[in-house]
Design a protein around this motif. Structure first.
Motif, mmCIF file in Angstrom:
data_model
loop_
_atom_site.group_PDB
_atom_site.id
_atom_site.type_symbol
_atom_site.label_atom_id
_atom_site.label_comp_id
_atom_site.label_asym_id
_atom_site.label_seq_id
_atom_site.Cartn_x
_atom_site.Cartn_y
_atom_site.Cartn_z
ATOM 1 N N HIS A 218 -6.360 -12.968 2.031
ATOM 2 C CA HIS A 218 -4.961 -12.404 1.582
ATOM 3 C C HIS A 218 -4.953 -11.101 1.280
ATOM 4 C CE1 HIS A 218 -7.299 -12.173 -2.240
ATOM 5 N NE2 HIS A 218 -7.617 -13.517 -2.113
ATOM 6 N N GLN A 219 -5.946 -10.092 1.196
ATOM 7 C CA GLN A 219 -5.761 -8.881 0.803
ATOM 8 C C GLN A 219 -6.734 -8.135 1.455
ATOM 9 O OE1 GLN A 219 -5.937 -8.129 -3.315
ATOM 10 N NE2 GLN A 219 -5.220 -6.045 -3.195
ATOM 11 N N VAL A 220 -6.326 -6.964 1.974
ATOM 12 C CA VAL A 220 -7.325 -6.215 2.793
ATOM 13 C C VAL A 220 -7.033 -4.528 2.222
ATOM 14 C CG1 VAL A 220 -7.655 -5.114 5.115
ATOM 15 C CG2 VAL A 220 -7.211 -7.456 4.821
ATOM 16 N N ARG A 221 -8.257 -3.994 2.041
ATOM 17 C CA ARG A 221 -8.065 -2.489 1.704
ATOM 18 C C ARG A 221 -8.956 -1.812 2.439
ATOM 19 N NH1 ARG A 221 -9.348 -0.348 -4.544
ATOM 20 N NH2 ARG A 221 -11.455 -0.636 -3.702
ATOM 21 N N LEU A 222 -8.381 -0.696 3.123
ATOM 22 C CA LEU A 222 -9.333 0.097 3.909
ATOM 23 C C LEU A 222 -9.089 1.544 3.735
ATOM 24 C CD1 LEU A 222 -9.754 0.030 7.823
ATOM 25 C CD2 LEU A 222 -9.189 2.255 6.756
ATOM 26 N N ASN A 223 -10.308 2.588 3.409
ATOM 27 C CA ASN A 223 -10.162 3.781 3.233
ATOM 28 C C ASN A 223 -10.688 4.464 4.194
ATOM 29 O OD1 ASN A 223 -8.925 3.624 0.645
ATOM 30 N ND2 ASN A 223 -10.866 3.181 -0.284
ATOM 31 N N SER A 224 -10.113 5.639 4.645
ATOM 32 C CA SER A 224 -10.763 6.543 5.551
ATOM 33 C C SER A 224 -10.328 7.868 5.257
ATOM 34 C CB SER A 224 -10.333 6.173 7.052
ATOM 35 O OG SER A 224 -10.589 7.354 8.080
ATOM 36 N N ALA B 21 5.252 3.039 4.978
ATOM 37 C CA ALA B 21 4.258 4.289 4.924
ATOM 38 C C ALA B 21 4.918 5.318 4.072
ATOM 39 C CB ALA B 21 4.270 4.703 6.543
ATOM 40 N N ASP B 22 3.978 6.096 3.577
ATOM 41 C CA ASP B 22 4.249 7.254 2.726
ATOM 42 C C ASP B 22 3.168 8.244 3.005
ATOM 43 O OD1 ASP B 22 5.466 8.854 0.944
ATOM 44 O OD2 ASP B 22 4.210 8.359 -0.657
ATOM 45 N N VAL C 34 -0.415 3.497 4.013
ATOM 46 C CA VAL C 34 0.226 2.313 4.818
ATOM 47 C C VAL C 34 0.156 1.137 4.050
ATOM 48 C CG1 VAL C 34 0.507 1.077 7.077
ATOM 49 C CG2 VAL C 34 0.078 3.478 6.975
ATOM 50 N N LEU C 35 1.199 0.143 3.819
ATOM 51 C CA LEU C 35 1.086 -1.066 3.367
ATOM 52 C C LEU C 35 1.592 -2.044 4.722
ATOM 53 C CD1 LEU C 35 2.915 -0.816 0.038
ATOM 54 C CD2 LEU C 35 0.622 -0.864 0.266
ATOM 55 N N CYS C 36 0.884 -3.015 4.833
ATOM 56 C CA CYS C 36 1.199 -3.905 6.182
ATOM 57 C C CYS C 36 0.990 -5.027 5.877
ATOM 58 C CB CYS C 36 0.135 -3.322 7.221
ATOM 59 S SG CYS C 36 -1.551 -3.503 6.836
ATOM 60 N N THR C 37 1.532 -6.162 6.661
ATOM 61 C CA THR C 37 1.585 -7.576 6.546
ATOM 62 C C THR C 37 0.978 -8.013 7.932
ATOM 63 O OG1 THR C 37 3.358 -7.695 5.277
ATOM 64 C CG2 THR C 37 2.659 -9.531 6.279
ATOM 65 N N PHE C 38 -0.092 -8.814 7.883
ATOM 66 C CA PHE C 38 -0.576 -9.388 8.772
ATOM 67 C C PHE C 38 0.120 -10.808 9.474
ATOM 68 C CE2 PHE C 38 -3.894 -6.768 7.365
ATOM 69 C CZ PHE C 38 -4.500 -6.127 8.541
ATOM 70 N N ARG C 39 -0.114 -11.193 10.633
ATOM 71 C CA ARG C 39 0.657 -12.160 10.998
ATOM 72 C C ARG C 39 0.215 -13.592 10.411
ATOM 73 N NH1 ARG C 39 3.564 -12.501 15.220
ATOM 74 N NH2 ARG C 39 2.540 -10.680 16.592
ATOM 75 N N GLY D 8 -0.427 -13.719 6.945
ATOM 76 C CA GLY D 8 0.195 -13.431 5.801
ATOM 77 C C GLY D 8 -0.542 -12.533 4.904
ATOM 78 N N ALA D 9 -1.888 -12.264 5.303
ATOM 79 C CA ALA D 9 -2.612 -11.053 4.473
ATOM 80 C C ALA D 9 -1.608 -9.823 4.358
ATOM 81 C CB ALA D 9 -3.915 -11.083 5.102
ATOM 82 N N ARG D 10 -1.853 -9.143 3.213
ATOM 83 C CA ARG D 10 -1.533 -7.658 2.857
ATOM 84 C C ARG D 10 -2.570 -6.839 3.225
ATOM 85 N NH1 ARG D 10 2.655 -11.695 2.987
ATOM 86 N NH2 ARG D 10 4.634 -10.855 2.125
ATOM 87 N N GLY D 11 -2.044 -5.720 3.650
ATOM 88 C CA GLY D 11 -3.197 -4.530 3.795
ATOM 89 C C GLY D 11 -2.604 -3.345 3.030
ATOM 90 N N ASN D 12 -3.622 -2.613 2.602
ATOM 91 C CA ASN D 12 -3.437 -1.335 1.857
ATOM 92 C C ASN D 12 -4.449 -0.248 2.508
ATOM 93 O OD1 ASN D 12 -3.209 0.995 0.220
ATOM 94 N ND2 ASN D 12 -3.219 -0.048 -1.368
#
Length: 341
Positions: A151-157, A204-205, A226-231, A233-237
């Motif tokens: 349901h939720q994804v967070r990625l930092n680079s 995006a910001d 970037v805030l995104c939605t996966f097919r 239903g999960a949301r990504g930050n």
């Protein structure tokens, strides 16, 4: 041809020198025939230092047109990827192209169409090393549903490569060279879409912290959110930065209904916790470890039409380029943008 795979290199920069060339030279069935770098002088210098048997050339289209070459290896920066790839494929050459795919979705589309029109030829993009070692294990764990419904994804680079305000603009900060590519965004979109499915919408910001570098006006953001939605239903930050001092290591955290799965892209460590339990390291099984065999995979496909085609191909490149394009449009408009199907 004295050898079955005769290669012409267009753009012989750092990654060609450090990664591609040593692997290619180690294959007895491969010969580097010609090299075209940013100038004839630099082509001569590269050949003298690394491949003295190769012919230095000034014009890349003349290299791609040679009858004694059957593979064009593109190591140039993104502004050349589309034109060189399309020309080489139309000239009947197999094409290996360095990532990122192109400056824009439109340029990527031309590459994809050329690969379809010449489907007997091998056309591949350089895959990212990020997540390669544990890719099979991550895909298996997610397919098995070890953390339930994601349901939720967070990625930092994050890095501090662009913190120095008096440093000249890097080519990645020059929009005429890199186009819509921002930091490692496209790289990680490729990885996470393979693990989690397609991204269908983005917001995006971002901002440029040092707008002028040595007289050059920078338009490519120094950081991007970037805030995104996966097919599914999960949301990504997703957070990217070139102006972060003392950043944490690149990593992804995937949260599901039954637990959490993480991947450290620097150490290739996978960690898993079930709901209510502690985080545990998940070893990557030996039969799932994917090492860097990019050059060998490509050459095998050129030599044997029945061999697996190397990935990512130009279609997979299109998938992440659609997200890159949508994020650029979202950054410009401030609105949510649907990713083109």
């Amino acid at each position: 041809m004295s050898k079955p795979v005769r290669i012409g290199i267009i753009g012989a920069g750092g990654i060609v020198k450090s990664r591609h060339l040593p692997a290619l030279l180690a294959m007895p069935e491969v010969e580097i025939v010609a090299v075209c770098n940013s100038s004839l002088e630099s082509s001569r210098r590269f050949c003298s230092e690394h491949v003295p048997q190769a012919e230095p050339m000034e014009k890349w289209w003349e290299l791609a047109s040679r009858d004694d070459i059957n593979v064009v290896w593109i190591g140039a920066t993104p502004y050349m990827h589309s034109e060189c790839s399309v020309y080489a494929l139309k000239a009947g050459k197999h094409v290996f192209c360095q990532a990122r795919m192109a400056r824009s979705l439109g340029e990527a589309q031309l590459m994809w169409e050329a690969s379809i029109s010449n489907s007997e030829l091998v056309a591949a993009l350089c895959p990212p090393p990020q997540g390669m070692r544990g890719d099979r294990t991550m895909r298996r764990l997610l397919a098995e549903g070890v953390i339930g419904r994601v349901h939720q994804v967070r990625l930092n680079s994050l890095n501090g490569n662009w913190l120095d305000p008096i440093a000249p603009a890097h080519w990645r900060q020059r929009v005429e060279i890199s186009g819509l590519q921002v930091l490692t965004f496209g790289i990680y979109v490729e990885v996470i879409q393979r693990w989690l499915g397609d991204i269908t919408s983005v917001q995006a910001d971002g901002a440029v912290i040092t707008p002028v570098r040595d007289g050059y006006t920078v338009d490519v953001p120094d950081f991007l959110h970037v805030l995104c939605t996966f097919r599914e239903g999960a949301r990504g930050n997703l957070t990217f930065s070139g102006v972060a001092s003392h950043p944490p290591q690149d990593a992804i955290e995937i949260y599901g209904s039954e637990g959490t799965l993480t991947y450290n892209f620097i150490t290739d460590e996978i960690r898993l916790s079930k709901r209510g339990g502690d985080m545990q390291v998940i070893p990557i099984p030996a039969d799932e470890v994917k090492e860097w065999t990019v050059e060998r995979d490509f050459i095998n496909a050129v030599l044997d039409p029945k061999a697996p085609r190397p990935k990512p191909d130009f279609l997979e490149g299109m998938k992440y380029m659609r997200v890159v394009q949508a994020a650029a449009e979202a950054l410009e408009s401030g609105e949510l943008v649907r990713v083109a199907a």
